[in-house]
Write a protein that holds these residues in place. Structure first.
Motif, PDB file in Angstrom:
ATOM      1  N   HIS A 153      35.606  42.315  40.644  1.00  0.00           N
ATOM      2  CA  HIS A 153      34.617  41.323  41.040  1.00  0.00           C
ATOM      3  C   HIS A 153      35.062  39.943  40.595  1.00  0.00           C
ATOM      4  N   LEU A 154      34.739  38.961  41.395  1.00  0.00           N
ATOM      5  CA  LEU A 154      34.986  37.557  41.096  1.00  0.00           C
ATOM      6  C   LEU A 154      33.619  36.897  41.039  1.00  0.00           C
ATOM      7  N   GLN A 155      33.316  36.249  39.914  1.00  0.00           N
ATOM      8  CA  GLN A 155      32.016  35.639  39.708  1.00  0.00           C
ATOM      9  C   GLN A 155      32.202  34.157  39.444  1.00  0.00           C
ATOM     10  N   ALA A 156      31.463  33.320  40.158  1.00  0.00           N
ATOM     11  CA  ALA A 156      31.515  31.872  39.943  1.00  0.00           C
ATOM     12  C   ALA A 156      30.466  31.479  38.913  1.00  0.00           C
ATOM     13  N   LEU A 157      30.877  30.664  37.963  1.00  0.00           N
ATOM     14  CA  LEU A 157      29.991  30.180  36.910  1.00  0.00           C
ATOM     15  C   LEU A 157      30.075  28.663  36.868  1.00  0.00           C
ATOM     16  N   THR A 158      28.944  28.006  36.682  1.00  0.00           N
ATOM     17  CA  THR A 158      28.989  26.552  36.549  1.00  0.00           C
ATOM     18  C   THR A 158      29.205  26.199  35.081  1.00  0.00           C
TER      19      THR A 158
ATOM     20  N   TYR B 220      35.756  30.755  37.173  1.00  0.00           N
ATOM     21  CA  TYR B 220      35.701  32.052  37.842  1.00  0.00           C
ATOM     22  C   TYR B 220      35.978  33.146  36.832  1.00  0.00           C
ATOM     23  N   ARG B 221      35.062  34.110  36.768  1.00  0.00           N
ATOM     24  CA  ARG B 221      35.199  35.248  35.858  1.00  0.00           C
ATOM     25  C   ARG B 221      35.776  36.417  36.649  1.00  0.00           C
ATOM     26  N   ALA B 222      36.794  37.052  36.076  1.00  0.00           N
ATOM     27  CA  ALA B 222      37.435  38.225  36.680  1.00  0.00           C
ATOM     28  C   ALA B 222      36.972  39.466  35.925  1.00  0.00           C
ATOM     29  N   ARG B 223      36.538  40.477  36.683  1.00  0.00           N
ATOM     30  CA  ARG B 223      36.090  41.743  36.077  1.00  0.00           C
ATOM     31  C   ARG B 223      36.637  42.910  36.888  1.00  0.00           C
ATOM     32  N   ARG B 224      36.951  43.995  36.179  1.00  0.00           N
ATOM     33  CA  ARG B 224      37.379  45.237  36.833  1.00  0.00           C
ATOM     34  C   ARG B 224      36.483  46.359  36.341  1.00  0.00           C
ATOM     35  N   PHE B 225      36.235  47.311  37.219  1.00  0.00           N
ATOM     36  CA  PHE B 225      35.441  48.475  36.844  1.00  0.00           C
ATOM     37  C   PHE B 225      36.360  49.528  36.246  1.00  0.00           C
ATOM     38  N   GLN B 226      35.979  50.077  35.110  1.00  0.00           N
ATOM     39  CA  GLN B 226      36.734  51.161  34.480  1.00  0.00           C
ATOM     40  C   GLN B 226      35.944  52.446  34.663  1.00  0.00           C
ATOM     41  N   ALA B 227      36.496  53.363  35.436  1.00  0.00           N
ATOM     42  CA  ALA B 227      35.803  54.615  35.720  1.00  0.00           C
ATOM     43  C   ALA B 227      35.588  55.444  34.454  1.00  0.00           C
TER      44      ALA B 227
ATOM     45  N   GLU C  39      35.717  42.772  31.215  1.00  0.00           N
ATOM     46  CA  GLU C  39      35.898  41.337  31.431  1.00  0.00           C
ATOM     47  C   GLU C  39      37.376  41.021  31.218  1.00  0.00           C
ATOM     48  N   LEU C  40      38.018  40.493  32.244  1.00  0.00           N
ATOM     49  CA  LEU C  40      39.444  40.162  32.148  1.00  0.00           C
ATOM     50  C   LEU C  40      39.680  38.729  31.714  1.00  0.00           C
ATOM     51  N   GLY C  41      38.734  37.856  31.973  1.00  0.00           N
ATOM     52  CA  GLY C  41      38.881  36.467  31.563  1.00  0.00           C
ATOM     53  C   GLY C  41      38.171  35.521  32.506  1.00  0.00           C
ATOM     54  N   GLU C  42      38.160  34.241  32.117  1.00  0.00           N
ATOM     55  CA  GLU C  42      37.578  33.183  32.929  1.00  0.00           C
ATOM     56  C   GLU C  42      38.648  32.151  33.221  1.00  0.00           C
ATOM     57  N   PHE C  43      38.629  31.651  34.449  1.00  0.00           N
ATOM     58  CA  PHE C  43      39.693  30.769  34.925  1.00  0.00           C
ATOM     59  C   PHE C  43      39.093  29.594  35.681  1.00  0.00           C
ATOM     60  N   TRP C  44      39.788  28.454  35.653  1.00  0.00           N
ATOM     61  CA  TRP C  44      39.367  27.295  36.434  1.00  0.00           C
ATOM     62  C   TRP C  44      39.784  27.447  37.891  1.00  0.00           C
TER      63      TRP C  44
ATOM     64  N   ALA D 272      40.174  30.040  41.231  1.00  0.00           N
ATOM     65  CA  ALA D 272      39.829  31.339  41.816  1.00  0.00           C
ATOM     66  C   ALA D 272      41.090  32.160  42.057  1.00  0.00           C
ATOM     67  N   ASP D 273      42.186  31.505  42.457  1.00  0.00           N
ATOM     68  CA  ASP D 273      43.440  32.223  42.695  1.00  0.00           C
ATOM     69  C   ASP D 273      43.957  32.880  41.420  1.00  0.00           C
ATOM     70  N   ASP D 274      43.843  32.192  40.292  1.00  0.00           N
ATOM     71  CA  ASP D 274      44.273  32.785  39.020  1.00  0.00           C
ATOM     72  C   ASP D 274      43.419  33.998  38.667  1.00  0.00           C
ATOM     73  N   ALA D 275      42.113  33.899  38.890  1.00  0.00           N
ATOM     74  CA  ALA D 275      41.223  35.028  38.602  1.00  0.00           C
ATOM     75  C   ALA D 275      41.529  36.210  39.513  1.00  0.00           C
ATOM     76  N   ILE D 276      41.777  35.932  40.785  1.00  0.00           N
ATOM     77  CA  ILE D 276      42.119  37.003  41.731  1.00  0.00           C
ATOM     78  C   ILE D 276      43.440  37.657  41.341  1.00  0.00           C
ATOM     79  N   ASP D 277      44.438  36.863  40.970  1.00  0.00           N
ATOM     80  CA  ASP D 277      45.711  37.430  40.516  1.00  0.00           C
ATOM     81  C   ASP D 277      45.518  38.304  39.287  1.00  0.00           C
ATOM     82  N   CYS D 278      44.674  37.877  38.380  1.00  0.00           N
ATOM     83  CA  CYS D 278      44.405  38.664  37.177  1.00  0.00           C
ATOM     84  C   CYS D 278      43.824  40.026  37.560  1.00  0.00           C
ATOM     85  N   ILE D 279      42.902  40.036  38.494  1.00  0.00           N
ATOM     86  CA  ILE D 279      42.313  41.301  38.963  1.00  0.00           C
ATOM     87  C   ILE D 279      43.374  42.165  39.628  1.00  0.00           C
ATOM     88  N   ARG D 280      44.187  41.558  40.475  1.00  0.00           N
ATOM     89  CA  ARG D 280      45.222  42.321  41.196  1.00  0.00           C
ATOM     90  C   ARG D 280      46.223  42.964  40.266  1.00  0.00           C
TER      91      ARG D 280
END
Length: 86
Positions: free
Chosen positions: A42-47, A54-61, A68-73, A75-83
Motif C-alpha cells: 500500500h502507498l499512503q499519502a500523508l500531509t 508517502y508511506r510504504a507498507r507491505r502485508f506480511q501473511a 511499515e517500510l518507511g516514509e518518503f518525499w 512516491a516513486d521512492d516509496a513504490i520502489d521500496c515496496i517493489r
C-alpha cells in the motif's frame, strides 16, 4: 503527521517502465499491484506542513499485519521500496 482527509490527493503516477499500477483503496491510500495482478503493498499519502510524504507498507501473511517500510518525499521512492522489499 496525519492522514490527508481535508484535501483530496490525486493518485501519483508510477515512473515510466515501472511494472506496477495503483488502485484506490481509500482516500489518500492506494494498493500497489504488480504486473501479475497481485497486491504487493500500500502507498499512503500523508500531509506534512505544505508537503506530501508517502508511506510504504507491505502485508506480511505470517503475522497477518502490515509492515511499515518507511516514509518518503517521493512516491516513486516509496513504490520502489515496496517493489524491492519482496
Amino acid at each position: 503527521m496525519r492522514l490527508s482527509e481535508e484535501r483530496q490527493i490525486a493518485a501519483p503516477t508510477p515512473a515510466p517502465g515501472v511494472p506496477v499500477r495503483l488502485a484506490p483503496a481509500a482516500p489518500s491510500l492506494w494498493r500497489v499491484i504488480d504486473r501479475g495482478g497481485r497486491v504487493i503493498g500500500h502507498l499512503q499519502a500523508l500531509t506534512e506542513g505544505s508537503g506530501i510524504r508517502y508511506r510504504a507498507r507491505r502485508f506480511q501473511a505470517a503475522t497477518r499485519a502490515f509492515l511499515e517500510l518507511g516514509e518518503f518525499w517521493s512516491a516513486d521512492d516509496a513504490i520502489d521500496c515496496i517493489r524491492f522489499a519482496r
